[in-house]
Structures are given as C-alpha cells and as structure tokens.
Motif scaffolding. Structure first.
Motif, PDB file in Angstrom:
ATOM      1  N   PHE A  23       0.826  -1.207   0.000  1.00 13.17           N
ATOM      2  CA  PHE A  23       0.000   0.000   0.000  1.00 13.17           C
ATOM      3  C   PHE A  23       0.859   1.256   0.000  1.00 13.17           C
ATOM      4  O   PHE A  23       0.507   2.260  -0.618  1.00 13.17           O
ATOM      5  N   GLY A  24       2.002   1.196   0.687  1.00 18.77           N
ATOM      6  CA  GLY A  24       2.922   2.330   0.652  1.00 18.77           C
ATOM      7  C   GLY A  24       3.407   2.609  -0.759  1.00 18.77           C
ATOM      8  O   GLY A  24       3.497   3.756  -1.197  1.00 18.77           O
ATOM      9  N   HIS A  25       3.725   1.536  -1.491  1.00 16.72           N
ATOM     10  CA  HIS A  25       4.174   1.679  -2.876  1.00 16.72           C
ATOM     11  C   HIS A  25       3.069   2.269  -3.746  1.00 16.72           C
ATOM     12  O   HIS A  25       3.306   3.153  -4.579  1.00 16.72           O
ATOM     13  N   MET A  26       1.830   1.817  -3.541  1.00 18.02           N
ATOM     14  CA  MET A  26       0.709   2.353  -4.312  1.00 18.02           C
ATOM     15  C   MET A  26       0.490   3.842  -4.027  1.00 18.02           C
ATOM     16  O   MET A  26       0.209   4.631  -4.934  1.00 18.02           O
ATOM     17  N   LEU A  27       0.616   4.249  -2.772  1.00 18.59           N
ATOM     18  CA  LEU A  27       0.491   5.670  -2.433  1.00 18.59           C
ATOM     19  C   LEU A  27       1.573   6.483  -3.126  1.00 18.59           C
ATOM     20  O   LEU A  27       1.334   7.603  -3.601  1.00 18.59           O
ATOM     21  N   HIS A  28       2.773   5.930  -3.182  1.00 12.08           N
ATOM     22  CA  HIS A  28       3.895   6.648  -3.795  1.00 12.08           C
ATOM     23  C   HIS A  28       3.697   6.833  -5.289  1.00 12.08           C
ATOM     24  O   HIS A  28       4.102   7.846  -5.863  1.00 12.08           O
ATOM     25  N   ILE A  29       3.082   5.866  -5.925  1.00  6.79           N
ATOM     26  CA  ILE A  29       2.947   5.890  -7.377  1.00  6.79           C
ATOM     27  C   ILE A  29       2.218   7.142  -7.866  1.00  6.79           C
ATOM     28  O   ILE A  29       2.570   7.707  -8.901  1.00  6.79           O
ATOM     29  N   VAL A  30       1.216   7.583  -7.134  1.00  7.63           N
ATOM     30  CA  VAL A  30       0.491   8.779  -7.564  1.00  7.63           C
ATOM     31  C   VAL A  30       0.951  10.032  -6.821  1.00  7.63           C
ATOM     32  O   VAL A  30       0.400  11.112  -7.016  1.00  7.63           O
ATOM     33  N   ARG A  31       1.948   9.873  -5.961  1.00  7.60           N
ATOM     34  CA  ARG A  31       2.536  11.023  -5.262  1.00  7.60           C
ATOM     35  C   ARG A  31       4.046  10.817  -5.212  1.00  7.60           C
ATOM     36  O   ARG A  31       4.641  10.636  -4.165  1.00  7.60           O
ATOM     37  N   TYR A  32       4.675  10.811  -6.380  1.00  5.86           N
ATOM     38  CA  TYR A  32       6.091  10.478  -6.471  1.00  5.86           C
ATOM     39  C   TYR A  32       7.000  11.525  -5.849  1.00  5.86           C
ATOM     40  O   TYR A  32       8.189  11.310  -5.685  1.00  5.86           O
ATOM     41  N   GLN A  33       6.422  12.697  -5.466  1.00  8.79           N
ATOM     42  CA  GLN A  33       7.219  13.694  -4.745  1.00  8.79           C
ATOM     43  C   GLN A  33       7.248  13.404  -3.241  1.00  8.79           C
ATOM     44  O   GLN A  33       7.978  14.057  -2.500  1.00  8.79           O
ATOM     45  N   MET A  34       6.450  12.446  -2.792  1.00 10.03           N
ATOM     46  CA  MET A  34       6.342  12.127  -1.371  1.00 10.03           C
ATOM     47  C   MET A  34       7.376  11.059  -1.002  1.00 10.03           C
ATOM     48  O   MET A  34       7.410   9.975  -1.596  1.00 10.03           O
ATOM     49  N   GLN A  35       8.218  11.363  -0.021  1.00 10.30           N
ATOM     50  CA  GLN A  35       9.208  10.380   0.408  1.00 10.30           C
ATOM     51  C   GLN A  35       8.502   9.158   0.991  1.00 10.30           C
ATOM     52  O   GLN A  35       7.638   9.272   1.861  1.00 10.30           O
TER      53      GLN A  35
END
Length: 203
Positions: free
Chosen positions: A76-88
C-alpha cells in the motif's frame, strides 16, 4: 507528518510505530487496518484520504508528508507513492507481490482488487519516478526469494535499495537508515499529471 502502514498480523501500535514516535517526532497516523476484514481497495482509499488531508495541512510548512511501511503494508505504501512520487516513501521488507497472504486474508474479489492496484502501479516506472522511494530489505531473506519479489517490481538500476542484515532491527542498521532518510527533504521532481495514465486516481 508520517503515515505508518503496518505489516499483516500487526496493528497500528507496531514496533515500527513506537520507533517512529520515539525518533521521528511530529504527527504520525498509524491506523489498525484489519487487512482480512476490508477489501484492499477500501484500505487504499482510507490511506489516500489521510494523505490528502495531510497534504493540505502541509502546504506552506516545512513538514512534508512521508510514508513508512513494512511487509504487507509496503504494498500500500508503494501504491500511495505511485500517484505522489514527490512524497518520500520508505518501505521495509515490503511485500510488493502480495498474493500469498491475500489467499488467507481476503476474498476472491479482494484479490481481484489487489491485482488491479498492482497492475496500475507498474505505470510509475515508465516515467522513472523513483527518486523519493527507498527500500530497506533483509539480505538473502528466504533464500533470496523475498528479495526477488521486490526486484521484479523495481526497475533495473533502482538506486535507493539498502540491503541489511535484519530489516526488522530498528535498534541497528535499519534505524540508522531511517533516521538519515527522515531528516532529508524529499527530492523535488517536476510535476507531470498522470491522471490520464491511471484513470480514477484524480485525487
């Protein structure tokens, strides 16, 4: 502000949450996700909603939104990152291909939803948005099989990959890596609208 996503068979009061509370400071959202009870899409939407709220609160402040996730929560962390690639986003021994535990903790429709999420996720690497994604992995876990399921999702040449003796050892090498990363600002990346690439993710 940190979103902490726990592993399967854990809860929001995990050892990782306790470590973050003691070492990271600031607001930490660490919910009990009850993976086997809810469809994975609902879990993703719940986490996305909190991310959206934090992003609004973070505007104009020197307190970026970050994600730290472990094990099954790493999906789920990876999925969140995919649409917010500026988020560490920091993933610890993440289960990026999660179908084995899903057989025990989800319905058939839940597994279908998970497959759709994972398929959508591969779009990220067409654009190379990996600068703010970090993966900490136990070297040689399960005869390297665990690492292989991570490596087959990440692109060739992925740089932010940390092989450690035991990723769960927060008092050792993993803790030191976390401290370093959480004290660094996210990498600034020029925004590109991906809503046409991943329909339905306009939030």
């Amino acid at each position: 502000m940190i979103i902490n996503i726990h592993d399967i068979c854990e809860n929001g009061n995990s050892e990782l949450y306790k470590w973050l509370k003691a070492n990271a400071g600031g607001e930490i959202y660490s919910p009990d996700l009850e993976y086997g009870r809810y469809d994975p899409r609902a879990t993703f939407e719940r986490l996305s909603s909190r991310r959206n709220m934090y992003e609004k609160l973070a505007k104009g402040k020197d307190d970026p939104v970050r994600v730290v996730a472990s094990g099954y929560g790493g999906f789920f962390g990876h999925m969140l990152h995919i649409v917010r690639y500026q988020m560490q986003t920091i993933l610890i021994d993440p289960l990026l291909i999660p179908f084995a535990p899903m057989r025990l903790h989800s319905s058939y429709s839940g597994r279908e939803a998970m497959a759709r999420l994972m398929t959508d996720g591969f779009f990220e690497w067409e654009y190379g948005f990996g600068a703010n994604l970090h993966v900490i992995c136990t070297a040689g876990r399960d005869g390297r099989a665990y690492e292989e399921q991570i490596r087959c999702v990440l692109p060739d040449g992925f740089k932010n990959y940390y092989r450690v003796k035991s990723a769960g050892d927060l008092g050792g090498e993993t803790g030191e890596i976390l401290k370093k990363l959480l004290n660094e600002p996210p990498v600034r990346i020029e925004y590109i609208d991906q809503t046409d690439v991943i329909p339905g993710w306009e939030d």
